[in-house]
Write a protein that holds these residues in place. Structure first.
Motif, mmCIF file in Angstrom:
data_model
loop_
_atom_site.group_PDB
_atom_site.id
_atom_site.type_symbol
_atom_site.label_atom_id
_atom_site.label_comp_id
_atom_site.label_asym_id
_atom_site.label_seq_id
_atom_site.Cartn_x
_atom_site.Cartn_y
_atom_site.Cartn_z
ATOM 1 N N GLU A 433 0.828 -1.203 0.000
ATOM 2 C CA GLU A 433 0.000 0.000 0.000
ATOM 3 C C GLU A 433 0.867 1.260 0.000
ATOM 4 O OE1 GLU A 433 -3.446 2.263 -0.172
ATOM 5 O OE2 GLU A 433 -3.037 0.151 -0.607
ATOM 6 N N THR A 434 1.993 1.211 0.713
ATOM 7 C CA THR A 434 2.922 2.344 0.718
ATOM 8 C C THR A 434 3.468 2.590 -0.686
ATOM 9 O OG1 THR A 434 3.547 1.837 2.998
ATOM 10 C CG2 THR A 434 5.032 3.259 1.756
ATOM 11 N N SER A 435 3.811 1.505 -1.385
ATOM 12 C CA SER A 435 4.310 1.616 -2.756
ATOM 13 C C SER A 435 3.220 2.112 -3.694
ATOM 14 C CB SER A 435 4.823 0.249 -3.215
ATOM 15 O OG SER A 435 5.194 0.277 -4.570
ATOM 16 N N ARG A 436 2.005 1.619 -3.500
ATOM 17 C CA ARG A 436 0.877 2.051 -4.340
ATOM 18 C C ARG A 436 0.633 3.545 -4.175
ATOM 19 N NH1 ARG A 436 -5.321 1.053 -3.294
ATOM 20 N NH2 ARG A 436 -6.184 1.101 -5.404
ATOM 21 N N MET A 437 0.712 4.033 -2.945
ATOM 22 C CA MET A 437 0.527 5.469 -2.710
ATOM 23 C C MET A 437 1.604 6.274 -3.424
ATOM 24 S SD MET A 437 -0.664 5.891 1.237
ATOM 25 C CE MET A 437 -2.316 5.436 1.791
ATOM 26 N N ARG A 438 2.839 5.766 -3.356
ATOM 27 C CA ARG A 438 3.919 6.497 -4.044
ATOM 28 C C ARG A 438 3.655 6.555 -5.547
ATOM 29 N NH1 ARG A 438 9.968 4.666 -5.842
ATOM 30 N NH2 ARG A 438 10.852 6.739 -6.057
ATOM 31 N N ASN A 439 3.211 5.447 -6.116
ATOM 32 C CA ASN A 439 2.938 5.407 -7.548
ATOM 33 C C ASN A 439 1.859 6.419 -7.925
ATOM 34 O OD1 ASN A 439 3.056 4.310 -10.245
ATOM 35 N ND2 ASN A 439 1.145 3.242 -9.804
ATOM 36 N N TYR A 440 0.803 6.512 -7.098
ATOM 37 C CA TYR A 440 -0.265 7.462 -7.389
ATOM 38 C C TYR A 440 0.171 8.899 -7.123
ATOM 39 C CZ TYR A 440 -3.955 4.294 -8.759
ATOM 40 O OH TYR A 440 -4.717 3.401 -9.479
ATOM 41 N N LEU A 441 1.043 9.107 -6.155
ATOM 42 C CA LEU A 441 1.588 10.448 -5.930
ATOM 43 C C LEU A 441 2.352 10.942 -7.149
ATOM 44 C CD1 LEU A 441 3.106 10.526 -2.317
ATOM 45 C CD2 LEU A 441 1.403 12.093 -3.236
ATOM 46 N N GLU A 442 3.148 10.050 -7.726
ATOM 47 C CA GLU A 442 4.045 10.443 -8.818
ATOM 48 C C GLU A 442 3.344 10.488 -10.179
ATOM 49 O OE1 GLU A 442 6.923 11.547 -8.421
ATOM 50 O OE2 GLU A 442 7.899 10.643 -6.687
ATOM 51 N N HIS A 443 2.455 9.533 -10.423
ATOM 52 C CA HIS A 443 1.985 9.339 -11.795
ATOM 53 C C HIS A 443 0.480 9.467 -11.991
ATOM 54 C CE1 HIS A 443 6.062 7.986 -12.450
ATOM 55 N NE2 HIS A 443 5.914 7.003 -11.575
ATOM 56 N N ARG A 444 -0.298 9.394 -10.901
ATOM 57 C CA ARG A 444 -1.754 9.502 -11.058
ATOM 58 C C ARG A 444 -2.271 10.520 -10.043
ATOM 59 N NH1 ARG A 444 -3.476 3.134 -12.226
ATOM 60 N NH2 ARG A 444 -1.555 2.603 -13.358
ATOM 61 N N VAL A 445 -3.376 10.238 -9.384
ATOM 62 C CA VAL A 445 -3.930 11.173 -8.416
ATOM 63 C C VAL A 445 -4.213 10.429 -7.120
ATOM 64 C CG1 VAL A 445 -5.786 12.776 -7.880
ATOM 65 C CG2 VAL A 445 -4.955 12.587 -10.237
ATOM 66 N N ALA A 470 -7.352 2.461 -12.088
ATOM 67 C CA ALA A 470 -8.011 3.654 -11.567
ATOM 68 C C ALA A 470 -7.110 4.870 -11.697
ATOM 69 C CB ALA A 470 -8.392 3.446 -10.103
ATOM 70 N N PRO A 471 -7.619 5.982 -12.244
ATOM 71 C CA PRO A 471 -6.791 7.192 -12.359
ATOM 72 C C PRO A 471 -6.600 7.892 -11.016
ATOM 73 C CG PRO A 471 -9.010 7.642 -13.102
ATOM 74 C CD PRO A 471 -8.951 6.164 -12.833
ATOM 75 N N MET A 472 -7.463 7.555 -10.025
ATOM 76 C CA MET A 472 -7.381 8.235 -8.741
ATOM 77 C C MET A 472 -7.799 7.261 -7.640
ATOM 78 S SD MET A 472 -9.155 11.816 -7.505
ATOM 79 C CE MET A 472 -10.795 11.366 -8.042
ATOM 80 N N ILE A 473 -7.104 7.317 -6.500
ATOM 81 C CA ILE A 473 -7.514 6.565 -5.314
ATOM 82 C C ILE A 473 -7.565 7.528 -4.138
ATOM 83 C CG2 ILE A 473 -6.565 4.354 -6.096
ATOM 84 C CD1 ILE A 473 -4.189 4.845 -4.179
ATOM 85 N N ALA A 474 -8.243 7.117 -3.074
ATOM 86 C CA ALA A 474 -8.378 7.957 -1.886
ATOM 87 C C ALA A 474 -7.854 7.215 -0.670
ATOM 88 C CB ALA A 474 -9.838 8.339 -1.676
ATOM 89 N N ALA A 475 -7.319 7.966 0.282
ATOM 90 C CA ALA A 475 -6.830 7.399 1.536
ATOM 91 C C ALA A 475 -7.026 8.438 2.629
ATOM 92 C CB ALA A 475 -5.357 7.011 1.419
ATOM 93 N N SER A 476 -6.957 8.002 3.877
ATOM 94 C CA SER A 476 -7.102 8.967 4.972
ATOM 95 C C SER A 476 -5.800 9.735 5.169
ATOM 96 C CB SER A 476 -7.485 8.255 6.266
ATOM 97 O OG SER A 476 -6.371 7.614 6.846
ATOM 98 N N ARG A 477 -5.935 10.979 5.526
ATOM 99 C CA ARG A 477 -4.765 11.825 5.769
ATOM 100 C C ARG A 477 -3.903 11.260 6.895
ATOM 101 N NH1 ARG A 477 -4.891 18.392 6.741
ATOM 102 N NH2 ARG A 477 -2.640 18.682 7.048
ATOM 103 N N ALA A 478 -4.554 10.780 7.968
ATOM 104 C CA ALA A 478 -3.800 10.258 9.116
ATOM 105 C C ALA A 478 -2.967 9.052 8.723
ATOM 106 C CB ALA A 478 -4.766 9.893 10.240
ATOM 107 N N GLU A 479 -3.554 8.159 7.902
ATOM 108 C CA GLU A 479 -2.809 6.975 7.456
ATOM 109 C C GLU A 479 -1.601 7.388 6.626
ATOM 110 O OE1 GLU A 479 -3.405 3.024 4.600
ATOM 111 O OE2 GLU A 479 -4.959 4.578 4.689
#
Length: 533
Positions: A433-445, A470-479
């Motif tokens: 999930e950490t890697s997935r977030m990085r991928n969306y930070l860099e290349h998607r939304v 998915a072009p965009m995913i959502a997560a909690s700010r605290a996480e």
């Protein structure tokens, strides 16, 4: 660590009774987990591999579906302890600890980390279980050369149970390993003094009978290498400046509290003496034709990026008042509870930088240790393996290498998951999930929400229906903020281990180098703070 109390006849009788019994079939989940745990306890004490393997099979039979949180953490504790027991038995049979790969250690780390994260503020782990999990984790991390993590887990254990002698002495053991690797003699002696203090205090509180002689030998080793006068002195760790302003002092105290200074003394505790990034590379021998100290230049850049990452993270996490740069920026309420502000963008930037520092460290390892791998294939996960493929095995350059800080760096790389299927698995439970977030930070939304994200985090999924599209995913700010802080601590540990690994390698190269001839020296000067603009 697995239960190491001396075995008794009662243990043997209990072991044979459980092994001859019906197993866990038909038992309610709580009773099944308890039965597997009892088998693991006695099998560890008796050194019975068969019992440990059967307990692992039972746990696979039980599964995790439907287990309540308390039983789920105990389940993962049982599986992790069983794999740790198998590792201990193998090491006892073959004391050569030079092997870098170990599947039982990987499995034990994943399960024990999962167990310790099963607790929440609303429903914490039972104190006894938490102490056992943290102590076992510290033993595993010390076994793979990571005293920083071992010290952190043991300190958490002692916060829960200050009178736990084994945890205190084991922290002393970790500090002494750390002290011996430090290239700074002043820091090494201070860490040795703290190690001796913990060892002696733990022995006085009470430790396992077979562990006491081991800890006493470590005390003797420290006293042979460092003068008793220094070891027994009262060292000033507090009367050091934390800056010229209240703002700077608050920042430095935050860094100390999270163990984020590039200073090995920060791992002794949040003492003001450690509130400066003094760590760098030791002296390095280089060919006479090398015009500039390129490895020091590389470390300069990585260190500066980390320091900036750390400050951005501090501002993002701690300074959350609205900023003037966010005024008059027209945004619409998309009914997603999105957090949109400068502070969060700073946290996002810190997340990216921490990840990039790890890949730069891989480039340093590739260059300094002479790894034969095409540079375009180099990253923090691939640099250790033949052709950058885990299935091809560890690169010959590292096989059997007696450099534990480098081994620590190798095991730290296992915390990172990669998109490549060869490295999709990691020993950090939420690495994917950490890697997935990085991928969306860099290349998607990546949309971050104040509270819980929308029920379907792939609400922007492509028409294909594949969540990965998915072009965009959502997560909690605290996480996300928790992951960003953990990444920063990982980058800091990696920079520390890299420095210590170079020191260990330079010492080994010095032994193999001819003493004939003159070695010219270049004295590097430091860059003044007022020149950093």
């Amino acid at each position: 660590m697995a239960d190491r109390r001396l075995p008794s006849q009662a243990d043997r009788d209990r072991y044979e009774e459980i092994m001859a019994g019906p197993g866990v079939a038909g038992l309610p989940p709580h009773a099944a987990v308890r039965t597997a745990g009892q088998l693991i306890d006695v099998a560890c004490r008796l050194g019975e591999q068969e019992g440990l393997r059967r307990a692992i099979d039972w746990c696979a039979e039980i599964g995790t579906e439907g287990l309540p949180p308390a039983d789920l953490s105990r389940y993962h504790y049982c599986v992790g302890t069983a794999h740790q027991g198998l590792r201990d038995l193998r090491r006892h049979a073959s004391p050569d600890h030079g092997a870098w790969e170990d599947s039982d250690t990987e499995k034990a780390l994943v399960h024990l980390r999962t167990a310790v994260r099963g607790g929440t503020k609303a429903r914490p782990l039972p104190p006894t279980l938490e102490c056992r999990v943290l102590t076992n984790l510290s033993d595993l991390f010390l076994g793979v050369g990571q005293p920083i993590a071992a010290i952190e887990y043991l300190t958490k254990t002692l916060e829960s149970d200050p009178g736990f002698g084994m945890a205190l002495s084991n922290r002393g053991r970790a500090l002494w390993a750390y002290a011996r690797a430090d290239y700074d003699p002043g820091h090494s002696r201070l860490a040795a003094a703290y190690a001796r203090r913990d060892l002696l205090a733990g022995i006085a509180l009470g430790v396992e009978r077979q562990a006491a002689p081991v800890f006493r030998r470590l005390v003797d080793s420290i006293e042979r290498r460092v003068s008793l006068r220094f070891l027994c002195a009262d060292h000033d760790m507090e009367s050091f400046s934390l800056g010229d302003t209240a703002e700077e002092e608050a920042y430095r105290r935050w860094c100390l509290g999270h163990g984020l200074f590039l200073n090995t003394l920060n791992d002794l505790g949040p003492y003001p003496i450690a509130a400066r990034d003094i760590l760098h590379l030791p002296s390095i021998h280089a060919p006479i034709e090398e015009q500039r100290p390129r490895h020091h230049a590389m470390y300069n850049q990585m260190k500066q990026e980390f320091a900036s990452c750390r400050y951005l993270l501090y501002e993002g996490l701690c300074l959350k008042n609205p900023h003037f740069s966010d005024r008059d920026v027209l945004l619409y309420d998309a009914m997603d509870d999105a957090a949109l502000c400068l502070a969060l963008e700073k946290t996002r930037a810190a997340y990216r930088i921490a990840y990039s520092v790890l890949d730069k460290i891989a480039c340093f390892v590739h260059d300094y240790f002479g790894v034969t791998l095409t540079m375009r294939k180099v990253n923090f996960r691939t640099v250790w393996y033949v052709c950058g493929k885990r299935v091809r095995g560890l690169a010959p350059r590292f096989g059997g290498m007696r450099n534990w800080p480098l081994k620590a760096l190798f095991w730290l790389s296992k915390d990172i998951a990669a998109e490549d299927g060869d490295f999709a698995d990691a020993i950090e439970p939420d690495a994917s999930e950490t890697s997935r977030m990085r991928n969306y930070l860099e290349h998607r939304v990546l949309q971050l929400c104040h509270g819980f994200p929308p029920e379907s985090d792939d609400w922007g999924a492509a028409a294909s229906g594949d969540p990965s599209d998915a072009p965009m995913i959502a997560a909690s700010r605290a996480e996300f903020e928790g992951k960003a802080l953990r990444l920063a601590k990982t980058a800091r540990a990696a920079l520390v281990y890299l420095s210590l690994a170079v020191h260990a390698e330079e010492r080994q190269r010095r032994v193999g180098r001819s003493s004939a001839g003159v070695v010219p020296q270049i004295q590097l000067v430091t860059i003044a703070d007022d020149a950093k603009r």
